[in-house]
Scaffold this motif. Structure first.
Motif, PDB file in Angstrom:
ATOM      1  N   GLN A 181      -5.869 -10.707  -7.265  1.00 52.47           N
ATOM      2  CA  GLN A 181      -5.591 -11.822  -7.265  1.00 52.47           C
ATOM      3  C   GLN A 181      -3.704 -11.149  -7.752  1.00 52.47           C
ATOM      4  O   GLN A 181      -3.211 -11.723  -7.115  1.00 52.47           O
ATOM      5  N   GLU A 182      -4.302 -10.293  -8.050  1.00 57.24           N
ATOM      6  CA  GLU A 182      -2.334  -9.370  -9.141  1.00 57.24           C
ATOM      7  C   GLU A 182      -1.786  -8.821  -8.170  1.00 57.24           C
ATOM      8  O   GLU A 182      -0.596  -8.437  -8.180  1.00 57.24           O
ATOM      9  N   HIS A 183      -2.519  -8.355  -7.003  1.00 60.33           N
ATOM     10  CA  HIS A 183      -1.866  -7.478  -6.070  1.00 60.33           C
ATOM     11  C   HIS A 183      -2.310  -8.181  -4.572  1.00 60.33           C
ATOM     12  O   HIS A 183      -2.799  -9.459  -5.051  1.00 60.33           O
ATOM     13  N   PRO A 184      -0.795  -8.123  -3.937  1.00 61.23           N
ATOM     14  CA  PRO A 184      -0.462  -8.775  -2.253  1.00 61.23           C
ATOM     15  C   PRO A 184      -1.447  -8.801  -1.747  1.00 61.23           C
ATOM     16  O   PRO A 184      -2.501  -7.506  -1.700  1.00 61.23           O
ATOM     17  N   PRO A 185      -2.412  -9.498  -1.130  1.00 65.25           N
ATOM     18  CA  PRO A 185      -3.288 -10.223  -0.298  1.00 65.25           C
ATOM     19  C   PRO A 185      -3.238  -8.883   1.147  1.00 65.25           C
ATOM     20  O   PRO A 185      -2.010  -8.854   1.552  1.00 65.25           O
ATOM     21  N   PRO A 186      -4.096  -8.173   1.708  1.00 64.98           N
ATOM     22  CA  PRO A 186      -4.187  -7.664   3.102  1.00 64.98           C
ATOM     23  C   PRO A 186      -3.393  -8.789   4.371  1.00 64.98           C
ATOM     24  O   PRO A 186      -3.712  -9.799   4.307  1.00 64.98           O
ATOM     25  N   ILE A 187      -2.753  -7.197   4.729  1.00 66.65           N
ATOM     26  CA  ILE A 187      -2.157  -8.301   6.072  1.00 66.65           C
ATOM     27  C   ILE A 187      -3.663  -8.431   7.010  1.00 66.65           C
ATOM     28  O   ILE A 187      -3.992  -7.486   7.722  1.00 66.65           O
ATOM     29  N   SER A 246       4.946  -5.934  -8.076  1.00 71.05           N
ATOM     30  CA  SER A 246       6.304  -5.413  -7.887  1.00 71.05           C
ATOM     31  C   SER A 246       7.079  -5.315  -5.987  1.00 71.05           C
ATOM     32  O   SER A 246       6.455  -4.726  -5.687  1.00 71.05           O
ATOM     33  N   PRO A 247       8.280  -5.339  -5.681  1.00 72.08           N
ATOM     34  CA  PRO A 247       8.887  -5.115  -4.487  1.00 72.08           C
ATOM     35  C   PRO A 247       8.936  -3.520  -4.333  1.00 72.08           C
ATOM     36  O   PRO A 247       9.335  -2.991  -5.313  1.00 72.08           O
ATOM     37  N   ALA A 248       8.709  -2.822  -2.974  1.00 71.40           N
ATOM     38  CA  ALA A 248       9.232  -1.188  -3.217  1.00 71.40           C
ATOM     39  C   ALA A 248      10.360  -1.231  -3.197  1.00 71.40           C
ATOM     40  O   ALA A 248      10.567   0.334  -3.171  1.00 71.40           O
ATOM     41  N   THR A 261       3.867   2.947  -7.895  1.00 73.91           N
ATOM     42  CA  THR A 261       4.191   1.686  -7.679  1.00 73.91           C
ATOM     43  C   THR A 261       5.133   0.780  -8.417  1.00 73.91           C
ATOM     44  O   THR A 261       4.898  -0.390  -9.085  1.00 73.91           O
ATOM     45  N   GLY A 262       5.538   1.456  -9.154  1.00 71.58           N
ATOM     46  CA  GLY A 262       7.641   1.218  -9.906  1.00 71.58           C
ATOM     47  C   GLY A 262       8.083   2.238  -9.772  1.00 71.58           C
ATOM     48  O   GLY A 262       8.047   3.063 -10.059  1.00 71.58           O
ATOM     49  N   ARG A 263       8.989   2.012 -10.787  1.00 67.55           N
ATOM     50  CA  ARG A 263      10.337   2.709 -11.034  1.00 67.55           C
ATOM     51  C   ARG A 263      10.193   4.083 -11.538  1.00 67.55           C
ATOM     52  O   ARG A 263      11.384   5.625 -11.571  1.00 67.55           O
ATOM     53  N   ARG A 264       9.293   3.888 -12.921  1.00 69.80           N
ATOM     54  CA  ARG A 264       8.856   5.438 -13.189  1.00 69.80           C
ATOM     55  C   ARG A 264       8.388   6.064 -12.305  1.00 69.80           C
ATOM     56  O   ARG A 264       9.075   7.874 -12.272  1.00 69.80           O
TER      57      ARG A 264
END
Length: 286
Positions: A232-238, A185-187, A161-164
Protein backbone atom coordinates in the motif's frame (compact mmCIF):
# COMPACT_ATOMS: atom_id res chain seq x y z
CA UNK A 1 8.53 4.32 -27.82
CA UNK A 2 11.45 2.34 -26.36
CA UNK A 3 9.90 -0.22 -24.04
CA UNK A 4 11.78 -2.71 -21.88
CA UNK A 5 11.02 -5.48 -19.38
CA UNK A 6 12.14 -6.25 -15.84
CA UNK A 7 11.51 -9.85 -14.79
CA UNK A 8 11.94 -11.32 -11.30
CA UNK A 9 11.67 -15.03 -12.23
CA UNK A 10 8.68 -15.57 -9.92
CA UNK A 11 7.75 -19.16 -9.09
CA UNK A 12 4.00 -19.66 -9.02
CA UNK A 13 2.49 -22.04 -6.51
CA UNK A 14 3.12 -25.57 -7.76
CA UNK A 15 5.86 -24.41 -10.14
CA UNK A 16 9.44 -25.57 -9.59
CA UNK A 17 12.32 -23.10 -9.59
CA UNK A 18 13.66 -24.88 -12.68
CA UNK A 19 10.44 -24.09 -14.53
CA UNK A 20 10.39 -20.51 -13.24
CA UNK A 21 13.89 -19.88 -14.59
CA UNK A 22 13.01 -21.43 -17.94
CA UNK A 23 9.89 -19.28 -18.14
CA UNK A 24 12.05 -16.18 -17.75
CA UNK A 25 14.27 -17.37 -20.60
CA UNK A 26 11.20 -18.06 -22.76
CA UNK A 27 9.81 -14.60 -21.94
CA UNK A 28 13.10 -12.99 -22.99
CA UNK A 29 13.09 -14.90 -26.30
CA UNK A 30 9.56 -13.62 -27.01
CA UNK A 31 10.54 -10.06 -26.02
CA UNK A 32 13.50 -10.22 -28.41
CA UNK A 33 11.26 -11.30 -31.27
CA UNK A 34 8.63 -8.66 -30.48
CA UNK A 35 11.12 -5.77 -30.55
CA UNK A 36 11.53 -4.80 -26.90
CA UNK A 37 14.59 -2.69 -26.16
CA UNK A 38 15.97 -4.31 -22.98
CA UNK A 39 15.32 -7.31 -20.76
CA UNK A 40 16.60 -6.94 -17.21
CA UNK A 41 16.86 -9.54 -14.47
CA UNK A 42 16.52 -8.81 -10.76
CA UNK A 43 18.75 -9.95 -7.92
CA UNK A 44 17.07 -11.47 -4.87
CA UNK A 45 18.34 -13.92 -2.28
CA UNK A 46 16.19 -16.34 -0.28
CA UNK A 47 12.99 -14.45 -1.03
CA UNK A 48 9.81 -16.49 -1.12
CA UNK A 49 8.55 -17.34 -4.61
CA UNK A 50 11.54 -15.70 -6.40
CA UNK A 51 13.68 -18.29 -8.18
CA UNK A 52 16.64 -16.28 -9.50
CA UNK A 53 19.54 -15.11 -7.36
CA UNK A 54 22.10 -14.39 -10.11
CA UNK A 55 21.32 -11.92 -12.91
CA UNK A 56 24.68 -12.62 -14.55
CA UNK A 57 23.97 -16.32 -14.97
CA UNK A 58 20.54 -15.56 -16.43
CA UNK A 59 22.05 -13.01 -18.81
CA UNK A 60 24.52 -15.60 -20.08
CA UNK A 61 21.75 -18.13 -20.70
CA UNK A 62 19.41 -15.63 -22.34
CA UNK A 63 22.19 -14.13 -24.46
CA UNK A 64 22.71 -17.48 -26.13
CA UNK A 65 19.00 -17.78 -26.90
CA UNK A 66 18.35 -14.26 -28.25
CA UNK A 67 19.69 -12.11 -31.06
CA UNK A 68 19.43 -8.38 -30.45
CA UNK A 69 17.63 -7.37 -27.25
CA UNK A 70 19.86 -5.71 -24.67
CA UNK A 71 20.31 -7.70 -21.47
CA UNK A 72 21.11 -6.43 -18.02
CA UNK A 73 20.95 -6.69 -14.28
CA UNK A 74 18.17 -4.68 -12.73
CA UNK A 75 20.00 -4.43 -10.49
CA UNK A 76 23.26 -5.78 -9.18
CA UNK A 77 23.03 -5.01 -5.47
CA UNK A 78 26.49 -3.54 -5.10
CA UNK A 79 26.74 -3.64 -1.28
CA UNK A 80 26.61 -7.45 -1.54
CA UNK A 81 29.52 -7.84 -3.98
CA UNK A 82 33.17 -6.87 -4.47
CA UNK A 83 33.24 -4.08 -7.08
CA UNK A 84 36.16 -5.74 -8.91
CA UNK A 85 34.21 -8.98 -9.37
CA UNK A 86 31.13 -7.13 -10.65
CA UNK A 87 33.27 -5.25 -13.19
CA UNK A 88 35.11 -8.38 -14.31
CA UNK A 89 31.90 -10.40 -14.69
CA UNK A 90 30.16 -7.75 -16.77
CA UNK A 91 33.22 -7.10 -18.91
CA UNK A 92 33.10 -10.80 -19.76
CA UNK A 93 29.39 -10.67 -20.55
CA UNK A 94 30.07 -7.65 -22.78
CA UNK A 95 32.75 -9.64 -24.61
CA UNK A 96 30.37 -12.58 -25.05
CA UNK A 97 27.45 -10.45 -26.28
CA UNK A 98 28.93 -7.30 -27.88
CA UNK A 99 26.96 -4.07 -27.54
CA UNK A 100 24.08 -5.84 -25.77
CA UNK A 101 24.97 -5.65 -22.06
CA UNK A 102 23.59 -3.23 -19.48
CA UNK A 103 24.77 -3.02 -15.90
CA UNK A 104 22.15 -1.68 -13.52
CA UNK A 105 23.43 -0.81 -10.05
CA UNK A 106 21.36 -0.65 -6.87
CA UNK A 107 22.02 -0.61 -3.14
CA UNK A 108 18.96 -2.33 -1.64
CA UNK A 109 19.50 -5.46 0.50
CA UNK A 110 17.37 -7.78 -1.64
CA UNK A 111 17.63 -10.48 1.01
CA UNK A 112 16.86 -11.24 4.67
CA UNK A 113 19.39 -9.78 7.16
CA UNK A 114 21.10 -13.12 7.84
CA UNK A 115 21.76 -13.57 4.11
CA UNK A 116 23.15 -10.05 3.61
CA UNK A 117 25.55 -10.80 6.48
CA UNK A 118 26.71 -13.98 4.77
CA UNK A 119 27.21 -12.18 1.48
CA UNK A 120 28.61 -8.84 2.61
CA UNK A 121 29.61 -9.10 6.26
CA UNK A 122 28.71 -5.64 7.56
CA UNK A 123 26.00 -4.71 5.07
CA UNK A 124 25.28 -1.29 6.61
CA UNK A 125 28.95 -0.36 6.32
CA UNK A 126 28.91 -1.41 2.66
CA UNK A 127 25.85 0.80 2.12
CA UNK A 128 27.60 3.70 3.84
CA UNK A 129 30.53 3.24 1.46
CA UNK A 130 28.28 2.87 -1.58
CA UNK A 131 29.48 6.06 -3.37
CA UNK A 132 33.09 5.03 -2.90
CA UNK A 133 32.42 1.44 -4.01
CA UNK A 134 30.46 2.69 -7.05
CA UNK A 135 33.43 4.80 -8.12
CA UNK A 136 35.69 1.78 -7.62
CA UNK A 137 33.43 -0.31 -9.84
CA UNK A 138 33.45 2.31 -12.60
CA UNK A 139 37.24 2.51 -12.46
CA UNK A 140 37.62 -1.27 -12.80
CA UNK A 141 35.01 -1.39 -15.55
CA UNK A 142 37.00 1.07 -17.67
CA UNK A 143 40.42 -0.52 -16.95
CA UNK A 144 41.64 -2.27 -20.10
CA UNK A 145 44.28 -4.08 -18.06
CA UNK A 146 41.43 -6.26 -16.80
CA UNK A 147 40.59 -9.20 -19.05
CA UNK A 148 38.58 -9.81 -21.03
CA UNK A 149 38.60 -6.57 -23.02
CA UNK A 150 35.25 -6.15 -24.77
CA UNK A 151 34.87 -4.07 -27.91
CA UNK A 152 32.19 -2.06 -26.10
CA UNK A 153 31.80 -1.74 -22.34
CA UNK A 154 28.48 -2.40 -20.61
CA UNK A 155 26.05 0.50 -20.49
CA UNK A 156 25.88 1.48 -16.83
CA UNK A 157 22.62 2.57 -15.22
CA UNK A 158 22.05 3.69 -11.66
CA UNK A 159 18.71 2.56 -10.26
CA UNK A 160 16.90 4.43 -7.53
CA UNK A 161 13.71 5.89 -6.17
CA UNK A 162 14.62 9.41 -5.13
CA UNK A 163 16.82 12.47 -5.08
CA UNK A 164 20.00 10.87 -3.71
CA UNK A 165 20.32 8.24 -6.44
CA UNK A 166 19.43 10.78 -9.14
CA UNK A 167 22.19 13.13 -8.02
CA UNK A 168 24.70 10.26 -7.76
CA UNK A 169 23.93 9.26 -11.36
CA UNK A 170 24.13 12.85 -12.57
CA UNK A 171 27.48 13.48 -10.91
CA UNK A 172 28.98 10.44 -12.66
CA UNK A 173 27.30 10.91 -16.02
CA UNK A 174 25.44 7.61 -15.67
CA UNK A 175 22.05 6.80 -17.12
CA UNK A 176 19.31 6.74 -14.49
CA UNK A 177 16.32 4.45 -13.99
CA UNK A 178 13.62 5.52 -11.56
CA UNK A 179 11.73 2.62 -9.95
CA UNK A 180 8.28 4.20 -9.87
CA UNK A 181 6.62 0.94 -8.85
CA UNK A 182 8.69 0.96 -5.65
CA UNK A 183 8.38 4.64 -4.78
CA UNK A 184 5.73 6.91 -3.32
CA UNK A 185 7.67 9.93 -4.64
CA UNK A 186 6.98 11.29 -8.13
CA UNK A 187 9.51 10.53 -10.85
CA UNK A 188 9.48 14.16 -11.99
CA UNK A 189 11.24 15.25 -8.79
CA UNK A 190 14.08 12.73 -9.23
CA UNK A 191 14.45 13.54 -12.93
CA UNK A 192 14.60 17.25 -12.12
CA UNK A 193 17.56 16.65 -9.81
CA UNK A 194 19.14 14.38 -12.42
CA UNK A 195 18.92 16.82 -15.31
CA UNK A 196 19.95 19.85 -13.28
CA UNK A 197 23.45 20.95 -14.33
CA UNK A 198 24.00 17.81 -16.41
CA UNK A 199 27.02 18.84 -18.48
CA UNK A 200 26.96 18.82 -22.29
CA UNK A 201 29.64 16.13 -22.28
CA UNK A 202 27.29 13.81 -20.43
CA UNK A 203 24.13 14.34 -22.45
CA UNK A 204 24.38 10.81 -23.86
CA UNK A 205 23.16 9.57 -20.48
CA UNK A 206 19.54 8.45 -20.60
CA UNK A 207 16.57 8.31 -18.24
CA UNK A 208 14.07 5.51 -17.79
CA UNK A 209 11.02 5.00 -15.59
CA UNK A 210 9.96 1.53 -14.43
CA UNK A 211 6.27 0.88 -13.73
CA UNK A 212 4.15 -2.17 -12.91
CA UNK A 213 1.53 -3.22 -15.43
CA UNK A 214 -0.67 -6.16 -16.38
CA UNK A 215 -3.00 -6.52 -19.34
CA UNK A 216 -6.42 -8.09 -19.20
CA UNK A 217 -6.79 -10.23 -22.31
CA UNK A 218 -9.80 -9.14 -24.41
CA UNK A 219 -10.42 -12.79 -25.28
CA UNK A 220 -10.40 -13.89 -21.63
CA UNK A 221 -11.45 -10.89 -19.50
CA UNK A 222 -12.34 -13.00 -16.47
CA UNK A 223 -9.06 -14.90 -16.29
CA UNK A 224 -7.21 -14.53 -12.99
CA UNK A 225 -4.09 -12.42 -13.55
CA UNK A 226 -2.52 -13.89 -10.38
CA UNK A 227 -1.16 -10.51 -9.33
CA UNK A 228 1.26 -10.39 -6.41
CA UNK A 229 0.11 -8.68 -3.17
CA UNK A 230 0.31 -4.92 -3.48
CA UNK A 231 2.31 -2.87 -0.96
CA UNK A 232 0.00 0.00 0.00
CA UNK A 233 2.99 2.35 0.34
CA UNK A 234 3.72 2.00 -3.37
CA UNK A 235 1.67 2.92 -6.44
CA UNK A 236 -0.72 0.19 -7.62
CA UNK A 237 0.01 -1.51 -10.92
CA UNK A 238 -1.58 -0.25 -14.11
CA UNK A 239 -4.15 -2.92 -14.97
CA UNK A 240 -6.65 -2.92 -17.81
CA UNK A 241 -7.32 -3.87 -21.39
CA UNK A 242 -4.25 -3.54 -23.65
CA UNK A 243 -5.35 -0.26 -25.21
CA UNK A 244 -6.05 1.22 -21.76
CA UNK A 245 -2.64 0.17 -20.40
CA UNK A 246 -0.88 1.47 -23.52
CA UNK A 247 -2.61 4.84 -23.16
CA UNK A 248 -1.52 5.12 -19.52
CA UNK A 249 2.05 4.18 -20.42
CA UNK A 250 2.12 6.94 -23.01
CA UNK A 251 0.87 9.33 -20.34
CA UNK A 252 3.59 8.18 -17.89
CA UNK A 253 6.22 8.71 -20.57
CA UNK A 254 4.93 12.17 -21.45
CA UNK A 255 4.49 13.39 -17.87
CA UNK A 256 7.80 12.06 -16.55
CA UNK A 257 9.87 13.15 -19.52
CA UNK A 258 11.79 9.86 -19.40
CA UNK A 259 13.62 8.71 -22.51
CA UNK A 260 12.51 5.11 -22.05
CA UNK A 261 9.91 3.00 -20.24
CA UNK A 262 10.38 -0.32 -18.47
CA UNK A 263 7.55 -2.57 -17.37
CA UNK A 264 7.46 -4.96 -14.44
CA UNK A 265 4.57 -7.42 -14.56
CA UNK A 266 3.77 -8.27 -10.91
CA UNK A 267 2.40 -11.73 -11.53
CA UNK A 268 3.72 -15.23 -10.92
CA UNK A 269 1.60 -16.41 -13.85
CA UNK A 270 3.67 -16.97 -16.96
CA UNK A 271 0.50 -16.68 -19.03
CA UNK A 272 -0.17 -13.18 -17.63
CA UNK A 273 3.40 -12.02 -18.22
CA UNK A 274 3.55 -13.53 -21.70
CA UNK A 275 0.19 -12.16 -22.86
CA UNK A 276 0.95 -8.71 -21.41
CA UNK A 277 4.14 -8.26 -23.41
CA UNK A 278 2.40 -9.52 -26.55
CA UNK A 279 -0.56 -7.18 -26.14
CA UNK A 280 1.62 -4.13 -25.43
CA UNK A 281 3.83 -4.88 -28.42
CA UNK A 282 0.71 -4.94 -30.59
CA UNK A 283 -0.45 -1.61 -29.14
CA UNK A 284 2.85 0.29 -29.01
CA UNK A 285 5.11 -1.13 -31.72
CA UNK A 286 2.69 -1.01 -34.65
Amino acid sequence: MKLSILDLSPAAKGTSDENALQQTIDLAIEADQLGYERFWLSEHHQLKHIASASPALMIAAIGQATKQIRLGAGAVLLPLHPPYLVAETHRQLAAMFPDRIDLGIGRAPGAPPEVTTRLAGNFLEAVRRHPERLDELLTHLADDNIRPVPSKLPEVWLLGTGRRSAIAARERGLSYCFGAFMSASPASEAFQHYKQSLSDARLRAKTMIAVSVACVSPSAPNRDLALMPHDQEHPPPIVGLPAEVATQLKSVSRESGADELMIHIPSASFETRHSTIQHLADELFA
